[in-house]
Design a protein around this motif. Structure first.
Motif, PDB file in Angstrom:
ATOM      1  N   VAL A  36       0.826  -1.205   0.000  1.00 53.66           N
ATOM      2  CA  VAL A  36       0.000   0.000   0.000  1.00 53.66           C
ATOM      3  C   VAL A  36       0.866   1.262   0.000  1.00 53.66           C
ATOM      4  CG1 VAL A  36      -1.663   1.323   1.343  1.00 53.66           C
ATOM      5  CG2 VAL A  36      -1.962  -1.140   1.091  1.00 53.66           C
ATOM      6  N   ARG A  37       1.895   1.279   0.886  1.00 52.66           N
ATOM      7  CA  ARG A  37       2.720   2.500   0.972  1.00 52.66           C
ATOM      8  C   ARG A  37       3.490   2.751  -0.332  1.00 52.66           C
ATOM      9  NH1 ARG A  37       7.866   1.937   3.203  1.00 52.66           N
ATOM     10  NH2 ARG A  37       7.468   4.091   3.793  1.00 52.66           N
ATOM     11  N   GLU A  38       3.870   1.650  -1.007  1.00 50.71           N
ATOM     12  CA  GLU A  38       4.595   1.810  -2.281  1.00 50.71           C
ATOM     13  C   GLU A  38       3.674   2.366  -3.371  1.00 50.71           C
ATOM     14  OE1 GLU A  38       7.689  -1.929  -1.562  1.00 50.71           O
ATOM     15  OE2 GLU A  38       5.801  -2.291  -2.584  1.00 50.71           O
ATOM     16  N   VAL A  39       2.420   1.901  -3.353  1.00 45.59           N
ATOM     17  CA  VAL A  39       1.461   2.415  -4.345  1.00 45.59           C
ATOM     18  C   VAL A  39       1.271   3.921  -4.151  1.00 45.59           C
ATOM     19  CG1 VAL A  39      -0.905   2.280  -5.212  1.00 45.59           C
ATOM     20  CG2 VAL A  39       0.239   0.199  -4.486  1.00 45.59           C
ATOM     21  N   ILE A  40       1.160   4.329  -2.897  1.00 49.69           N
ATOM     22  CA  ILE A  40       0.959   5.761  -2.612  1.00 49.69           C
ATOM     23  C   ILE A  40       2.176   6.564  -3.095  1.00 49.69           C
ATOM     24  CG2 ILE A  40       0.627   7.487  -0.781  1.00 49.69           C
ATOM     25  CD1 ILE A  40      -0.983   5.366   0.761  1.00 49.69           C
ATOM     26  N   HIS A  41       3.387   6.058  -2.806  1.00 55.39           N
ATOM     27  CA  HIS A  41       4.599   6.748  -3.282  1.00 55.39           C
ATOM     28  C   HIS A  41       4.634   6.827  -4.807  1.00 55.39           C
ATOM     29  CE1 HIS A  41       6.585   7.640   0.425  1.00 55.39           C
ATOM     30  NE2 HIS A  41       6.575   6.365   0.829  1.00 55.39           N
ATOM     31  N   PHE A  78       2.086   6.806  -6.968  1.00 53.16           N
ATOM     32  CA  PHE A  78       1.127   7.785  -7.492  1.00 53.16           C
ATOM     33  C   PHE A  78       1.596   9.212  -7.252  1.00 53.16           C
ATOM     34  CE2 PHE A  78      -2.900   6.196  -9.283  1.00 53.16           C
ATOM     35  CZ  PHE A  78      -2.553   4.845  -9.342  1.00 53.16           C
ATOM     36  N   ARG A  79       2.254   9.456  -6.117  1.00 54.53           N
ATOM     37  CA  ARG A  79       2.779  10.810  -5.851  1.00 54.53           C
ATOM     38  C   ARG A  79       3.781  11.191  -6.933  1.00 54.53           C
ATOM     39  NH1 ARG A  79       5.825  12.014  -1.797  1.00 54.53           N
ATOM     40  NH2 ARG A  79       5.079  14.164  -1.757  1.00 54.53           N
ATOM     41  N   SER A  80       4.551  10.200  -7.380  1.00 58.83           N
ATOM     42  CA  SER A  80       5.622  10.493  -8.339  1.00 58.83           C
ATOM     43  C   SER A  80       5.086  10.902  -9.712  1.00 58.83           C
ATOM     44  CB  SER A  80       6.547   9.279  -8.479  1.00 58.83           C
ATOM     45  OG  SER A  80       5.882   8.259  -9.220  1.00 58.83           O
ATOM     46  N   TYR A  81       3.796  10.645  -9.980  1.00 62.62           N
ATOM     47  CA  TYR A  81       3.224  11.003 -11.281  1.00 62.62           C
ATOM     48  C   TYR A  81       2.965  12.507 -11.424  1.00 62.62           C
ATOM     49  CZ  TYR A  81       1.975   6.025 -11.862  1.00 62.62           C
ATOM     50  OH  TYR A  81       1.988   4.671 -11.977  1.00 62.62           O
ATOM     51  N   TYR A  82       2.901  13.216 -10.312  1.00 60.31           N
ATOM     52  CA  TYR A  82       2.428  14.606 -10.352  1.00 60.31           C
ATOM     53  C   TYR A  82       3.521  15.605  -9.997  1.00 60.31           C
ATOM     54  CZ  TYR A  82      -2.110  12.360 -10.513  1.00 60.31           C
ATOM     55  OH  TYR A  82      -3.176  11.590 -10.881  1.00 60.31           O
ATOM     56  N   PRO A  83       3.434  16.799 -10.602  1.00 62.50           N
ATOM     57  CA  PRO A  83       4.448  17.813 -10.323  1.00 62.50           C
ATOM     58  C   PRO A  83       4.367  18.331  -8.871  1.00 62.50           C
ATOM     59  CG  PRO A  83       2.755  18.694 -11.793  1.00 62.50           C
ATOM     60  CD  PRO A  83       2.499  17.226 -11.648  1.00 62.50           C
ATOM     61  N   GLN A  84       3.152  18.471  -8.348  1.00 65.57           N
ATOM     62  CA  GLN A  84       3.030  18.982  -6.983  1.00 65.57           C
ATOM     63  C   GLN A  84       2.093  18.099  -6.149  1.00 65.57           C
ATOM     64  OE1 GLN A  84       2.100  22.871  -8.383  1.00 65.57           O
ATOM     65  NE2 GLN A  84       3.785  23.761  -7.214  1.00 65.57           N
ATOM     66  N   PRO A  85       2.573  16.923  -5.797  1.00 68.61           N
ATOM     67  CA  PRO A  85       1.700  15.992  -5.081  1.00 68.61           C
ATOM     68  C   PRO A  85       1.464  16.417  -3.630  1.00 68.61           C
ATOM     69  CG  PRO A  85       3.921  15.108  -5.183  1.00 68.61           C
ATOM     70  CD  PRO A  85       3.939  16.391  -5.966  1.00 68.61           C
ATOM     71  N   LEU A  86       0.412  15.879  -3.052  1.00 71.57           N
ATOM     72  CA  LEU A  86       0.211  16.035  -1.614  1.00 71.57           C
ATOM     73  C   LEU A  86       1.263  15.187  -0.902  1.00 71.57           C
ATOM     74  CD1 LEU A  86      -3.671  15.827  -1.102  1.00 71.57           C
ATOM     75  CD2 LEU A  86      -2.226  17.858  -1.240  1.00 71.57           C
ATOM     76  N   SER A  87       1.512  15.506   0.367  1.00 71.32           N
ATOM     77  CA  SER A  87       2.525  14.749   1.105  1.00 71.32           C
ATOM     78  C   SER A  87       2.024  13.322   1.356  1.00 71.32           C
ATOM     79  CB  SER A  87       2.828  15.429   2.436  1.00 71.32           C
ATOM     80  OG  SER A  87       1.736  15.246   3.311  1.00 71.32           O
ATOM     81  N   ASP A 101       0.254  -0.965  10.083  1.00 70.45           N
ATOM     82  CA  ASP A 101       0.238  -2.357   9.601  1.00 70.45           C
ATOM     83  C   ASP A 101      -0.452  -2.457   8.241  1.00 70.45           C
ATOM     84  OD1 ASP A 101       1.601  -3.310  11.719  1.00 70.45           O
ATOM     85  OD2 ASP A 101      -0.167  -4.088  12.803  1.00 70.45           O
ATOM     86  N   GLU A 102      -1.552  -1.728   8.096  1.00 69.27           N
ATOM     87  CA  GLU A 102      -2.282  -1.789   6.825  1.00 69.27           C
ATOM     88  C   GLU A 102      -1.441  -1.213   5.675  1.00 69.27           C
ATOM     89  OE1 GLU A 102      -6.949  -1.739   8.240  1.00 69.27           O
ATOM     90  OE2 GLU A 102      -5.783   0.088   8.414  1.00 69.27           O
ATOM     91  N   LEU A 103      -0.574  -0.245   5.989  1.00 73.43           N
ATOM     92  CA  LEU A 103       0.287   0.340   4.952  1.00 73.43           C
ATOM     93  C   LEU A 103       1.314  -0.669   4.441  1.00 73.43           C
ATOM     94  CD1 LEU A 103       0.983   3.907   6.373  1.00 73.43           C
ATOM     95  CD2 LEU A 103      -0.488   3.284   4.468  1.00 73.43           C
ATOM     96  N   GLN A 104       1.627  -1.675   5.258  1.00 75.34           N
ATOM     97  CA  GLN A 104       2.604  -2.704   4.875  1.00 75.34           C
ATOM     98  C   GLN A 104       1.976  -3.821   4.050  1.00 75.34           C
ATOM     99  OE1 GLN A 104       5.708  -2.267   5.225  1.00 75.34           O
ATOM    100  NE2 GLN A 104       5.587  -0.506   6.593  1.00 75.34           N
TER     101      GLN A 104
END
Ligand code: ATP
Ligand code: MG
Length: 299
Positions: A92-97, A99-108, A121-124
């Motif tokens: 889950v945490r990798e997917v979030i990272h 998707f952030r990388s696709y955008y010029p100004q992503p949310l944190s 735990d759910e993020l793992q």
């Protein structure tokens, strides 16, 4: 003011199926709009055309005045689609990272995690090990990754439990307060009513109504004046009262359907009919919605 989204006589034909039939509407900045309709009404198809994921057969779709396929438009929109396919092999945490990388100004990363409401735990977990409701919550966070101005949610709360549903709608309300433009589809008039300031009602590919939930309800809701006759009444006499649309009898009570209970009551009193135990009922929202859809089918 320039509308953010503009559809002009948009149709979509699949083989010989008219999925969307000459639909026109525009959406202004900061609006929150519910697209309501039964299965197969054309909601998803319309949304996919607004996202530039489907090409209209006819008509034009503009988002920020441009073709929705343009990169500059895509960067400003976020979407949670009906069928979320996240990259299953990733955590889950990798997917979030990712998707952030696709955008010029992503949310944190932290902000996006807050949207999911997930624990450490759910993020793992691997994305494919999430439950249906958790996948929707992850999908919502991913839609927010690029800090979009416009959000599209296709049946966002399907499979969410009561708590997640509340969290979701609270977040949506906050996003609206921050000036975001939000479109979502739903089957439920109640959901549209709770959240939407504007409801666009679809049926068989066409818009059959576009307005506030209140105006739609006023149009939809049949009201009933019912009473018990003291002795036998001529039903035709009740039918002839202006604004009475139908009369039926059940368990010794007469029910007069109407769009204007005040006028019917006044007429009943004026005619001095032998009746007692008068009651007024308003129809249920979901019944009214079904009625409208059935009425269209009968036409
Ligand atoms: N790729 C496709 N090929 C052929 N027909 C399609 C395709 N996508 C949608 N349709 C048809 O177009 C119509 C509208 O479908 P759409 O998915 O837009 O409805 P919907 O309002 O989103 O329904 P639901 O509430 O079930 O999600 C349906 O009759 C559907 O079968
Ligand atoms: Mg759909």
């Amino acid at each position: 003011m320039e509308p953010i989204i503009e559809l002009n006589e948009v149709s979509k034909v699949f083989k010989n199926k008219m999925a969307v039939d000459q639909v026109s509407f525009s959406i202004q900045k900061g609006e929150i709009v519910a697209i309501l309709g039964p299965n197969g009404a054309g909601k998803t198809t319309t949304m996919m055309m607004m996202l530039g994921l489907l090409e209209p057969t006819k008509g034009s779709v503009r988002v920020f005045g441009k073709d929705p396929k343009e990169k500059s438009v895509r960067e400003k929109i976020g979407a949670l689609l009906q069928e979320v396919s996240v990259i299953d092999a990733l955590k889950v945490r990798e997917v979030i990272h990712l998707f952030r990388s696709y955008y010029p100004q992503p949310l944190s990363f932290e902000e996006l995690v807050a949207f999911t409401g997930f624990t450490k735990d759910e993020l793992q977990k691997r994305a494919n090990k999430l439950s249906g409701g958790q996948k929707r919550r992850l999908g919502f966070a991913l839609a927010m990754a690029g800090s979009p101005d416009v959000l599209f949610f296709d049946e966002p709360t399907v499979g969410m439990d009561v708590t997640s549903r509340k969290l979701f709608w609270n977040t949506v309300t906050e996003l609206k307060d921050r000036g975001k433009t939000i479109l979502f589809t739903t089957h439920y008039l109640q959901e549209a009513d709770d959240i939407g300031e504007r409801v666009i009602l679809f049926h068989e590919g066409k818009i059959i109504s576009d307005g506030t939930p209140k105006s739609i309800k006023a149009r939809l809701l049949t009201q009933v004046v019912s009473f018990t006759p003291i002795h036998t009444l001529n039903m035709q006499e009740i039918r002839n009262i202006p604004h009475v649309t139908d009369v039926y009898e059940k368990d010794g009570r007469l029910y007069a359907l109407t769009d204007n209970t005040d006028m019917v009551l006044a007429a009943l009193f004026k005619r001095n009919l032998p009746i007692q135990n008068i009651e007024i009922e308003r129809g249920r929202l979901e019944d009214a919605f079904e009625q409208l859809v059935e009425k269209r089918e009968a036409m």
